[in-house]
Design an enzyme around this catalytic site. Sequence first.
Site, PDB file in Angstrom:
ATOM      1  N   ALA A   1      -4.263  -7.458  -4.012  1.00 62.69           N
ATOM      2  CA  ALA A   1      -3.697  -6.125  -4.173  1.00 62.69           C
ATOM      3  C   ALA A   1      -4.802  -5.102  -4.404  1.00 62.69           C
ATOM      4  O   ALA A   1      -5.935  -5.457  -4.702  1.00 62.69           O
ATOM      5  CB  ALA A   1      -2.758  -6.117  -5.374  1.00 62.69           C
ATOM      6  N   GLY A   2      -4.459  -3.861  -4.272  1.00 53.79           N
ATOM      7  CA  GLY A   2      -5.418  -2.808  -4.591  1.00 53.79           C
ATOM      8  C   GLY A   2      -4.652  -1.554  -4.941  1.00 53.79           C
ATOM      9  O   GLY A   2      -3.806  -1.105  -4.176  1.00 53.79           O
ATOM     10  N   HIS A   3      -4.883  -1.042  -6.116  1.00 53.34           N
ATOM     11  CA  HIS A   3      -4.218   0.193  -6.535  1.00 53.34           C
ATOM     12  C   HIS A   3      -5.284   1.250  -6.732  1.00 53.34           C
ATOM     13  O   HIS A   3      -6.288   0.979  -7.381  1.00 53.34           O
ATOM     14  CB  HIS A   3      -3.532   0.014  -7.892  1.00 53.34           C
ATOM     15  CG  HIS A   3      -2.401  -0.951  -7.870  1.00 53.34           C
ATOM     16  ND1 HIS A   3      -1.476  -0.979  -6.864  1.00 53.34           N
ATOM     17  CD2 HIS A   3      -2.019  -1.880  -8.753  1.00 53.34           C
ATOM     18  CE1 HIS A   3      -0.576  -1.909  -7.136  1.00 53.34           C
ATOM     19  NE2 HIS A   3      -0.894  -2.476  -8.270  1.00 53.34           N
ATOM     20  N   THR A   4      -5.047   2.430  -6.194  1.00 55.39           N
ATOM     21  CA  THR A   4      -5.970   3.530  -6.466  1.00 55.39           C
ATOM     22  C   THR A   4      -5.221   4.568  -7.284  1.00 55.39           C
ATOM     23  O   THR A   4      -4.127   4.979  -6.918  1.00 55.39           O
ATOM     24  CB  THR A   4      -6.444   4.175  -5.142  1.00 55.39           C
ATOM     25  OG1 THR A   4      -6.935   3.129  -4.319  1.00 55.39           O
ATOM     26  CG2 THR A   4      -7.543   5.194  -5.378  1.00 55.39           C
TER      27      THR A   4
ATOM     28  N   LYS B   1       2.249   2.217  -5.155  1.00 53.31           N
ATOM     29  CA  LYS B   1       2.960   1.757  -6.368  1.00 53.31           C
ATOM     30  C   LYS B   1       2.164   2.051  -7.634  1.00 53.31           C
ATOM     31  O   LYS B   1       2.730   2.311  -8.688  1.00 53.31           O
ATOM     32  CB  LYS B   1       3.211   0.240  -6.279  1.00 53.31           C
ATOM     33  CG  LYS B   1       4.124  -0.159  -5.146  1.00 53.31           C
ATOM     34  CD  LYS B   1       4.274  -1.670  -5.062  1.00 53.31           C
ATOM     35  CE  LYS B   1       3.042  -2.386  -4.575  1.00 53.31           C
ATOM     36  NZ  LYS B   1       2.680  -2.135  -3.177  1.00 53.31           N
TER      37      LYS B   1
ATOM     38  N   LEU C   1       4.252  12.261   1.672  1.00 56.55           N
ATOM     39  CA  LEU C   1       5.027  13.128   2.573  1.00 56.55           C
ATOM     40  C   LEU C   1       4.106  14.167   3.223  1.00 56.55           C
ATOM     41  O   LEU C   1       4.306  14.566   4.367  1.00 56.55           O
ATOM     42  CB  LEU C   1       6.158  13.814   1.787  1.00 56.55           C
ATOM     43  CG  LEU C   1       7.122  14.660   2.606  1.00 56.55           C
ATOM     44  CD1 LEU C   1       7.884  13.813   3.631  1.00 56.55           C
ATOM     45  CD2 LEU C   1       8.116  15.395   1.706  1.00 56.55           C
TER      46      LEU C   1
ATOM     47  N   GLN D   1       1.791  -6.078  -3.506  1.00 54.98           N
ATOM     48  CA  GLN D   1       2.272  -6.271  -2.121  1.00 54.98           C
ATOM     49  C   GLN D   1       3.677  -5.650  -1.974  1.00 54.98           C
ATOM     50  O   GLN D   1       3.948  -4.691  -2.648  1.00 54.98           O
ATOM     51  CB  GLN D   1       2.249  -7.753  -1.704  1.00 54.98           C
ATOM     52  CG  GLN D   1       0.850  -8.334  -1.568  1.00 54.98           C
ATOM     53  CD  GLN D   1       0.292  -8.784  -2.885  1.00 54.98           C
ATOM     54  OE1 GLN D   1       0.934  -9.490  -3.628  1.00 54.98           O
ATOM     55  NE2 GLN D   1      -0.923  -8.390  -3.180  1.00 54.98           N
TER      56      GLN D   1
ATOM     57  N   GLY E   1     -10.919  -2.938   3.087  1.00 62.02           N
ATOM     58  CA  GLY E   1     -11.463  -1.816   3.871  1.00 62.02           C
ATOM     59  C   GLY E   1     -10.963  -1.813   5.314  1.00 62.02           C
ATOM     60  O   GLY E   1     -11.364  -0.975   6.107  1.00 62.02           O
TER      61      GLY E   1
ATOM     62  N   ASP F   1       0.815  -1.222   0.000  1.00 55.54           N
ATOM     63  CA  ASP F   1       0.000   0.000   0.000  1.00 55.54           C
ATOM     64  C   ASP F   1       0.847   1.269   0.000  1.00 55.54           C
ATOM     65  O   ASP F   1       0.445   2.292   0.545  1.00 55.54           O
ATOM     66  CB  ASP F   1      -0.961   0.021   1.212  1.00 55.54           C
ATOM     67  CG  ASP F   1      -1.718  -1.286   1.349  1.00 55.54           C
ATOM     68  OD1 ASP F   1      -2.267  -1.727   0.337  1.00 55.54           O
ATOM     69  OD2 ASP F   1      -1.726  -1.868   2.446  1.00 55.54           O
ATOM     70  N   GLU F   2       2.006   1.203  -0.610  1.00 65.18           N
ATOM     71  CA  GLU F   2       2.907   2.371  -0.625  1.00 65.18           C
ATOM     72  C   GLU F   2       2.534   3.381  -1.698  1.00 65.18           C
ATOM     73  O   GLU F   2       3.079   4.484  -1.725  1.00 65.18           O
ATOM     74  CB  GLU F   2       4.370   1.930  -0.869  1.00 65.18           C
ATOM     75  CG  GLU F   2       4.968   1.042   0.207  1.00 65.18           C
ATOM     76  CD  GLU F   2       4.804  -0.433  -0.126  1.00 65.18           C
ATOM     77  OE1 GLU F   2       4.017  -0.763  -1.041  1.00 65.18           O
ATOM     78  OE2 GLU F   2       5.460  -1.261   0.530  1.00 65.18           O
TER      79      GLU F   2
HETATM   80  P1  IMP Z   1      -2.931 -12.846   1.350  1.00 69.11           P
HETATM   81  O1  IMP Z   1      -2.016 -12.249   0.343  1.00 69.11           O
HETATM   82  O2  IMP Z   1      -4.387 -12.515   1.099  1.00 69.11           O
HETATM   83  O3  IMP Z   1      -2.718 -14.318   1.545  1.00 69.11           O
HETATM   84  O4  IMP Z   1      -2.603 -12.169   2.771  1.00 69.11           O
HETATM   85  C1  IMP Z   1      -1.361 -12.385   3.426  1.00 69.11           C
HETATM   86  C2  IMP Z   1      -0.878 -11.118   4.114  1.00 69.11           C
HETATM   87  O5  IMP Z   1      -0.515 -10.161   3.135  1.00 69.11           O
HETATM   88  C3  IMP Z   1      -1.933 -10.433   4.997  1.00 69.11           C
HETATM   89  O6  IMP Z   1      -1.284  -9.844   6.104  1.00 69.11           O
HETATM   90  C4  IMP Z   1      -2.493  -9.348   4.101  1.00 69.11           C
HETATM   91  O7  IMP Z   1      -3.036  -8.272   4.835  1.00 69.11           O
HETATM   92  C5  IMP Z   1      -1.239  -8.949   3.350  1.00 69.11           C
HETATM   93  N1  IMP Z   1      -1.529  -8.373   2.029  1.00 69.11           N
HETATM   94  C6  IMP Z   1      -1.871  -9.021   0.914  1.00 69.11           C
HETATM   95  N2  IMP Z   1      -2.020  -8.169  -0.108  1.00 69.11           N
HETATM   96  C7  IMP Z   1      -1.746  -6.944   0.365  1.00 69.11           C
HETATM   97  C8  IMP Z   1      -1.686  -5.643  -0.225  1.00 69.11           C
HETATM   98  O8  IMP Z   1      -1.908  -5.438  -1.416  1.00 69.11           O
HETATM   99  N3  IMP Z   1      -1.362  -4.631   0.617  1.00 69.11           N
HETATM  100  C9  IMP Z   1      -1.067  -4.814   1.931  1.00 69.11           C
HETATM  101  N4  IMP Z   1      -1.095  -6.017   2.521  1.00 69.11           N
HETATM  102  C10 IMP Z   1      -1.428  -7.064   1.746  1.00 69.11           C
END
Ligand code: IMP
Length: 453
Positions: free
Chosen positions: A39-42, A16, A351, A243, A321, A13-14
């Site tokens: 993953a989630g990108h906004t 990217k 920042l 990730q 969420g 969630d940096e």
């Molecule tokens: P999984 O990838 O759903 O198996 O989750 C394993 C760990 O990775 C958990 O702690 C999730 O919260 C974390 N995680 C997976 N995808 C992301 C992401 O895109 N951002 C932040 N944490 C993530």
Amino acid sequence: MPGLVIVGAQWGDEGKGKVTDLLAEGADAIVRFQGGNNAGHTIVRDGEEFKFHLIPSGILHADKACVIGNGVVLDPHVLLGEIDGLKRRGVDVGNLRISSNAHLIMPYHVLLDTAGEVKLGKLSIGTTRRGIGPCYADKALRLGIRVQDLLDEKILRTKIRAALEPKQQALRELGVQRRKLRREGGEGPDAIADAPDPRLDLHTMTEEHVSFGHRLEPHIADTPRLCWEALDKGGTVLFEGAQATLLDLDHGTYPFVTSSNPIAGAACVGAGVAPTDIDEVWGVAKAYATRVGAGPFPTELDDDTGRHLLERGHEFGTTTGRERRCGWMDLIALRYAVRLNGMTALTITKLDVLSGIGTLRVAVRYRSREGAVLDRFPYHQSILHGVEPEYEELPGFDADISGCRTAADLPNEARAYLDFISEFAGVPIRLVGVGPGRDQVIWIGDEPDLRAA
Ligand code: IMP
């Protein structure tokens, strides 16, 4: 910089997606190489917000190949949902290419992910419950279903049958558990009838996936070749990590990690290119740190400052969420990520969130339970779980920096904070984010002209 990898330097969630979107401007192809819809990108584009879970951020650039590589695990339901959503908003997805070797997240993977977490109870990882771990497990067991299997009903049915069979016991237990929960929730006997879960019926699953295959077929491609062709003719390919480093299956805070390798080295395997095709590695780190899910987080803050970061930084997971855990920048972890990925540049995002927070702190060493001073990221889980960070204090800044567009516009304290990070991590900072908008960035040095590479 013909082959450029973008990786997360912390726990995900940096930001990217935004960096990829900016660098994609001059690229020929953008490739995702691991992870799935965890993953989630906004991305904010002309005031419009786009959220992606599976489709690479590059999709907004219609003239570039946007690739889902073989290392990704793909939930076809989610992917088709994203394709439909983009089409409804007028985004052309004709440039989307999907590796025929990518593995599919099947309905039983999603159920098993939840079942596994429930079973672990207090030891649970806090996964996104999107079926990521069970899907990669099937890949390693050679029981996976791949994108290419969608194109042959007979093969698909045979493979689903083989994959389902060893899971029946676990899924039966899950069914019993769910019925018990529903009964406890006061649902009547009709609602808890022993009907099999239709999502797990071999026939229904096969039919549904054949129809997914028909819809995805125009996008299925030989994606490594596509990358080679772009690279061989001097083009630029961006490899977009999902990730982040500290969630890496091998090098992260195991077992509180994801089930793939988000580090730069994995771009080669997950996209099908050679190490010699990679010229640059850009790491993305927030100006502070966050983490979702369980696991060690030495600089975590459980106080007003943590709350400030959560609220000002809108630190809620794009996928689930969930509130993100927030803390100070951890330079021991960052330096580890820089070396592990071979980063050639660093991007610092958000920042602006630090403005008005008072004195800034950055972790520069850890102290172990036994009192040992550690200036390297510990490789042993028990040590990492017990460390206390020791901080360097740096002057904070109060000005609103969201309108700054050059390093010279920033308050001296903000610049000194960036310099400290860069010096400690041993890598130049090339880009700084000062707000969510696409234009709210500061390039340090020249903006890279990828076309001129
Ligand atoms: P999984 O990838 O759903 O198996 O989750 C394993 C760990 O990775 C958990 O702690 C999730 O919260 C974390 N995680 C997976 N995808 C992301 C992401 O895109 N951002 C932040 N944490 C993530």
